[in-house]
Motif scaffolding. Structure first.
Motif, mmCIF file in Angstrom:
data_model
loop_
_atom_site.group_PDB
_atom_site.id
_atom_site.type_symbol
_atom_site.label_atom_id
_atom_site.label_comp_id
_atom_site.label_asym_id
_atom_site.label_seq_id
_atom_site.Cartn_x
_atom_site.Cartn_y
_atom_site.Cartn_z
ATOM 1 N N ASP A 1 53.871 61.244 38.537
ATOM 2 C CA ASP A 1 54.226 59.830 38.635
ATOM 3 C C ASP A 1 53.131 59.099 39.413
ATOM 4 O OD1 ASP A 1 55.301 57.331 38.937
ATOM 5 O OD2 ASP A 1 57.048 57.966 40.104
ATOM 6 N N PRO A 2 52.298 58.301 38.735
ATOM 7 C CA PRO A 2 51.172 57.649 39.408
ATOM 8 C C PRO A 2 51.528 56.360 40.142
ATOM 9 C CG PRO A 2 51.146 57.077 37.096
ATOM 10 C CD PRO A 2 52.321 58.005 37.290
ATOM 11 N N THR A 3 52.822 56.035 40.224
ATOM 12 C CA THR A 3 53.225 54.741 40.783
ATOM 13 C C THR A 3 52.674 54.525 42.190
ATOM 14 O OG1 THR A 3 55.275 54.823 39.501
ATOM 15 C CG2 THR A 3 55.184 53.257 41.327
ATOM 16 N N GLY A 4 52.812 55.534 43.055
ATOM 17 C CA GLY A 4 52.345 55.383 44.429
ATOM 18 C C GLY A 4 50.841 55.213 44.528
ATOM 19 N N LEU A 5 50.089 55.984 43.747
ATOM 20 C CA LEU A 5 48.627 55.882 43.754
ATOM 21 C C LEU A 5 48.187 54.538 43.189
ATOM 22 C CD1 LEU A 5 45.859 57.129 44.257
ATOM 23 C CD2 LEU A 5 46.036 58.254 42.022
ATOM 24 N N ASP A 6 48.822 54.107 42.120
ATOM 25 C CA ASP A 6 48.492 52.798 41.547
ATOM 26 C C ASP A 6 48.744 51.681 42.554
ATOM 27 O OD1 ASP A 6 47.819 54.042 39.192
ATOM 28 O OD2 ASP A 6 49.692 53.564 38.167
ATOM 29 N N ALA A 7 49.838 51.794 43.312
ATOM 30 C CA ALA A 7 50.157 50.777 44.311
ATOM 31 C C ALA A 7 49.126 50.772 45.437
ATOM 32 C CB ALA A 7 51.560 51.025 44.874
#
Length: 295
Positions: free
Chosen positions: A259-265
């Protein structure tokens, strides 16, 4: 009359375009051109071939996470001693998202030297007898016509633009590093060189000790106090270990979970949202920046 080479960050970034080969100066616990790295990410510049002479640092991982990188010419990518292998580098290679021009540090310098000398290749001992030539089809083994011993032909590595960080420069592009012997190789090989500096000083100050001048006549100078953050700038400030540890933790979590959500944020918060270097420094905060002063 000599012409000033000082540019604002946006004008300097205009020299960098999609598909270019960009070499990045700096090495472990030393200065990296983070103002320019953030600008590349903010502008969404893509399909870059990135060259690092020594191992790349987190700045390379940031570019990979932002989708800017097509190929890496490097001996490896770390996270300033806080991770032996940068997580974005590791997972991008494992997933086949980027290409790797396999090399050790000496091979990269040999390629940069060939470009600086205007030669098609440079002969090199390092790598002979290893698997590196098998992994990198651009390297060709041949027999030295003088001694008959095997050598590697390392093709010239010609960056379109070298981006560096140094201590100071005058307005005419005469740069003085605190450390930065490797940056000279990038400068000599590249078609153009942009140097961001902690401060712009008078020509008289540069001429006071010309032996310290490491680069003569860089194409562009960008005034960038704290411009290497979160990495160190020797004699100015230390690396921001809390920032880098946070990045490593977020990146590892993103790839392990899928889940790349944290890295994208993370990339959006620190690399996309700030519209200028000053905006970025305000986001980091003056208390945190001043805590990094060397002692």
């Amino acid at each position: 009359m000599r012409k000033s080479r000082v540019l604002d960050e946006e004008s300097a970034l205009d020299l960098i375009q999609d598909g270019m080969t960009i070499s990045i100066g700096g090495h472990l616990n030393s200065a990296h051109p983070m103002l320019l790295i953030r600008g590349i990410i903010r502008r969404g510049i893509k399909e870059l071939t990135i060259v690092t002479s020594a191992q790349g640092g987190p700045e390379t991982g940031f570019l990979i996470a932002a989708g800017c990188v097509k190929m890496l010419i490097t001996s490896g990518v770390h996270a300033e001693g806080l991770a032996g292998i940068d997580p974005c580098f590791r997972f991008a290679l494992q997933n086949g998202d980027i290409e790797l021009w396999e090399a050790d540090e000496g091979i990269v310098y040999a390629g940069l030297r060939a470009a600086a000398q205007g030669l098609p290749f440079s002969p090199w001992h390092g790598g002979v007898g290893t698997s590196i030539p098998e992994l990198n089809s651009f390297l060709k083994q041949f027999d030295d016509p003088i001694t008959g011993k095997p050598l590697l032909a390392v093709p010239a590595i010609r960056p379109d633009v070298a981006i560096l960080h140094a201590a100071k420069s005058d307005e005419y592009g005469n740069v003085q590093h605190v450390h930065g012997w490797g940056d000279r190789a990038h400068y000599r090989a590249a078609k153009k060189t942009i140097v961001q500096v902690e401060k712009v000083v008078s020509n008289e100050e540069i001429r006071r000790d010309p032996s310290k001048t490491s680069i003569i006549g860089a194409d562009a100078i960008v005034r960038a106090p704290f411009g290497a953050h979160p990495m160190a700038s020797p004699e100015y400030y230390l690396e921001d270990q809390a920032f880098i540890k946070n990045y490593v933790s977020v990146a590892n979590a993103a790839f392990k979970s899928g889940d790349p959500t944290g890295l994208d944020a993370f990339i959006d918060k620190y690399f996309v949202q700030p519209e200028s270097h000053v905006d970025y420094l305000e986001k980091i905060g003056v208390r945190q920046l001043l805590s990094l002063h060397e002692f």
